[in-house]
Design a protein around this motif. Structure first.
Motif, PDB file in Angstrom:
ATOM      1  N   GLU A  55      -7.887  12.814   2.217  1.00 44.36           N
ATOM      2  CA  GLU A  55      -6.719  12.131   1.663  1.00 44.36           C
ATOM      3  C   GLU A  55      -5.815  11.658   2.792  1.00 44.36           C
ATOM      4  OE1 GLU A  55      -4.566  10.160  -0.083  1.00 44.36           O
ATOM      5  OE2 GLU A  55      -5.360  11.351  -1.762  1.00 44.36           O
ATOM      6  N   MET A  56      -5.647  10.330   2.896  1.00 44.88           N
ATOM      7  CA  MET A  56      -4.863   9.759   3.991  1.00 44.88           C
ATOM      8  C   MET A  56      -3.623   9.021   3.509  1.00 44.88           C
ATOM      9  SD  MET A  56      -6.347  10.811   6.674  1.00 44.88           S
ATOM     10  CE  MET A  56      -5.453   9.850   7.892  1.00 44.88           C
ATOM     11  N   TYR A  57      -3.332   9.104   2.193  1.00 42.72           N
ATOM     12  CA  TYR A  57      -2.185   8.389   1.659  1.00 42.72           C
ATOM     13  C   TYR A  57      -1.297   9.341   0.870  1.00 42.72           C
ATOM     14  CZ  TYR A  57      -4.945   4.284   2.855  1.00 42.72           C
ATOM     15  OH  TYR A  57      -5.684   3.340   3.534  1.00 42.72           O
ATOM     16  N   HIS A  65       0.839  -1.190   0.000  1.00 41.62           N
ATOM     17  CA  HIS A  65       0.000   0.000   0.000  1.00 41.62           C
ATOM     18  C   HIS A  65       0.875   1.240   0.000  1.00 41.62           C
ATOM     19  CE1 HIS A  65      -3.584  -2.194   2.166  1.00 41.62           C
ATOM     20  NE2 HIS A  65      -3.222  -2.776   1.044  1.00 41.62           N
ATOM     21  N   PRO A  66       0.393   2.357  -0.528  1.00 42.94           N
ATOM     22  CA  PRO A  66       1.134   3.613  -0.378  1.00 42.94           C
ATOM     23  C   PRO A  66       1.196   4.013   1.091  1.00 42.94           C
ATOM     24  CG  PRO A  66      -1.049   4.024  -1.285  1.00 42.94           C
ATOM     25  CD  PRO A  66      -0.872   2.541  -1.267  1.00 42.94           C
ATOM     26  N   PRO A  67       2.177   4.826   1.473  1.00 37.63           N
ATOM     27  CA  PRO A  67       2.317   5.228   2.873  1.00 37.63           C
ATOM     28  C   PRO A  67       1.108   6.012   3.382  1.00 37.63           C
ATOM     29  CG  PRO A  67       4.318   5.726   1.637  1.00 37.63           C
ATOM     30  CD  PRO A  67       3.268   5.345   0.632  1.00 37.63           C
ATOM     31  N   PHE A  68       0.869   5.888   4.690  1.00 35.36           N
ATOM     32  CA  PHE A  68      -0.102   6.764   5.330  1.00 35.36           C
ATOM     33  C   PHE A  68       0.460   8.187   5.393  1.00 35.36           C
ATOM     34  CE2 PHE A  68      -1.227   2.603   7.270  1.00 35.36           C
ATOM     35  CZ  PHE A  68      -2.556   2.549   6.863  1.00 35.36           C
ATOM     36  N   ARG A  69      -0.426   9.129   5.478  1.00 30.35           N
ATOM     37  CA  ARG A  69      -0.030  10.534   5.444  1.00 30.35           C
ATOM     38  C   ARG A  69       0.947  10.889   6.562  1.00 30.35           C
ATOM     39  NH1 ARG A  69      -2.251  14.107   2.231  1.00 30.35           N
ATOM     40  NH2 ARG A  69      -1.828  16.314   2.540  1.00 30.35           N
ATOM     41  N   TRP A  70       0.813  10.239   7.725  1.00 29.53           N
ATOM     42  CA  TRP A  70       1.679  10.566   8.846  1.00 29.53           C
ATOM     43  C   TRP A  70       3.058   9.915   8.731  1.00 29.53           C
ATOM     44  CZ3 TRP A  70      -2.988   7.897   9.473  1.00 29.53           C
ATOM     45  CH2 TRP A  70      -2.869   6.518   9.689  1.00 29.53           C
ATOM     46  N   GLN A  71       3.252   9.033   7.749  1.00 28.61           N
ATOM     47  CA  GLN A  71       4.569   8.413   7.540  1.00 28.61           C
ATOM     48  C   GLN A  71       5.393   9.275   6.571  1.00 28.61           C
ATOM     49  OE1 GLN A  71       2.815   4.548   6.270  1.00 28.61           O
ATOM     50  NE2 GLN A  71       4.024   3.628   7.910  1.00 28.61           N
TER      51      GLN A  71
END
Length: 264
Positions: free
Chosen positions: A145-147, A100-106
Motif C-alpha cells: 500500500e503506497m497511497y 491522485h490520493p497522496p503517496f504514503r510518505w506525504q
C-alpha cells in the motif's frame, strides 16, 4: 445528458500538448483533458487557452501534477498545486480537476486529504475527482500500500471520483462493481485497458482483460453523464500514422459501446 468523449493530452506523448489538441480536433473528439506535466506548454494557462480556441476544442478537465515524475511541477507543496490546477480549470472552462490520493510518505498532506478536497470543491466550485490507484507490486504477488488514505476512492467520502481501467487492472479490481459502489459520485472515466500485470500499461481499450466494453455498457445503462477520457499509451507507435490509428480506434470503441455511434 450524453457523456463527453475526450482525449487526454498524455495520449500523444512523446509528442507535445499542442499535438494532442490537433489529434483531438482532427479525429473528432468532443474535448480534451490537459495532463499538467513536464511539457512546458501543459503548465501554461495562456497556452492551453490559445490551443483550445485555435482548435475549437473545449477543455473538460485538468489533471493535477501529482504523478511521481511531476512532483516538482508547479512547486512541491501539494495543496498549492491543487489550487493552481483549479485556477487553470476556471480559466480554460473545465469543470473537473483529476487528482491522485497522496503517496504514503506525504503524511501531512494525507492527514486531512478527504476533508481538504471537500473544502477545495466548496471554495473553487470545481469538482476534484479523486482517481483509483493500486497497490505497488513487482509481480503477481501481493502488493504494498503506497497511497493514503487508500488507493480505492470508493472507501472514502469523496463527492467526485475517477475510475481508471489501467489502474484497476494492476489492482485486479472489478470496475463495474467499483462503479456501483461509487454510484453518482463517479464523475470521470479514464478509458484505457490493462493485462493485469504489475505495469501501468494504459492499453487501447479492448486490447486488455478489463472488460472495457461491458463497463461502458454499464455506464450507458445508468445514464452516466460525466466525462469519458481516452488516456492511452502510444509511446510504442513507430510514427504519427500509427499513433493516430490508435486514437481513432479508441474513439470508435468508446462511441460504439456507449451506444453513441448512431447519434454522432
Amino acid at each position: 445528458m450524453i457523456p463527453l468523449i475526450a482525449l487526454s493530452t498524455a495520449s500523444s506523448y512523446p509528442e507535445s500538448t499542442a499535438h494532442a489538441f490537433g489529434y483531438a480536433a482532427t479525429i473528432g473528439y468532443d474535448a480534451v483533458e490537459v495532463m499538467v506535466g513536464i511539457d512546458s506548454l501543459s503548465q501554461q494557462t495562456s497556452a492551453i487557452r490559445q490551443l483550445s480556441e485555435h482548435h475549437e476544442m473545449p477543455v473538460c478537465a485538468v489533471h493535477a501534477p501529482c504523478l511521481l515524475f511531476t512532483q516538482r511541477v508547479w512547486g512541491t507543496e501539494p495543496w498549492g498545486k491543487l489550487e493552481r490546477s483549479a485556477e487553470m480549470a476556471h480559466a480554460v472552462g473545465a469543470d473537473v480537476v483529476v487528482v491522485h490520493p497522496p503517496f504514503r510518505w506525504q503524511k501531512d498532506y494525507a492527514r486531512d486529504f478527504v476533508n481538504g478536497i471537500a473544502a477545495l470543491e466548496e471554495s473553487t466550485g470545481i469538482a476534484f475527482a479523486v482517481e483509483n490507484m493500486y497497490p505497488w507490486r513487482a509481480s503477481t504477488k501481493r502488493g504494498m500500500e503506497m497511497y493514503l488514505p487508500g488507493w480505492d476512492p470508493s472507501g472514502e467520502n469523496y463527492a467526485n471520483t475517477t475510475i481508471d481501467l489501467s489502474h484497476a487492472a494492476i489492482a485486479q479490481s472489478d470496475v463495474i462493481e467499483m462503479a456501483k459502489r461509487l454510484g453518482d459520485r463517479l464523475r470521470h472515466i479514464h478509458l484505457t485497458d490493462g493485462s493485469g500485470s504489475a505495469k501501468d500499461e494504459h492499453l487501447v481499450p479492448g486490447r486488455g482483460v478489463m472488460g472495457a466494453a461491458p463497463f461502458l455498457r454499464h455506464l450507458e445503462s445508468v445514464d452516466f453523464s460525466g466525462h469519458v477520457v481516452l488516456e492511452i499509451n502510444t509511446r510504442r507507435a513507430n510514427n504519427r500514422e500509427e499513433r493516430e490509428a490508435d486514437l481513432v480506434e479508441s474513439l470508435r470503441f468508446a462511441r460504439e459501446h456507449l451506444g453513441l455511434s448512431a447519434r454522432r
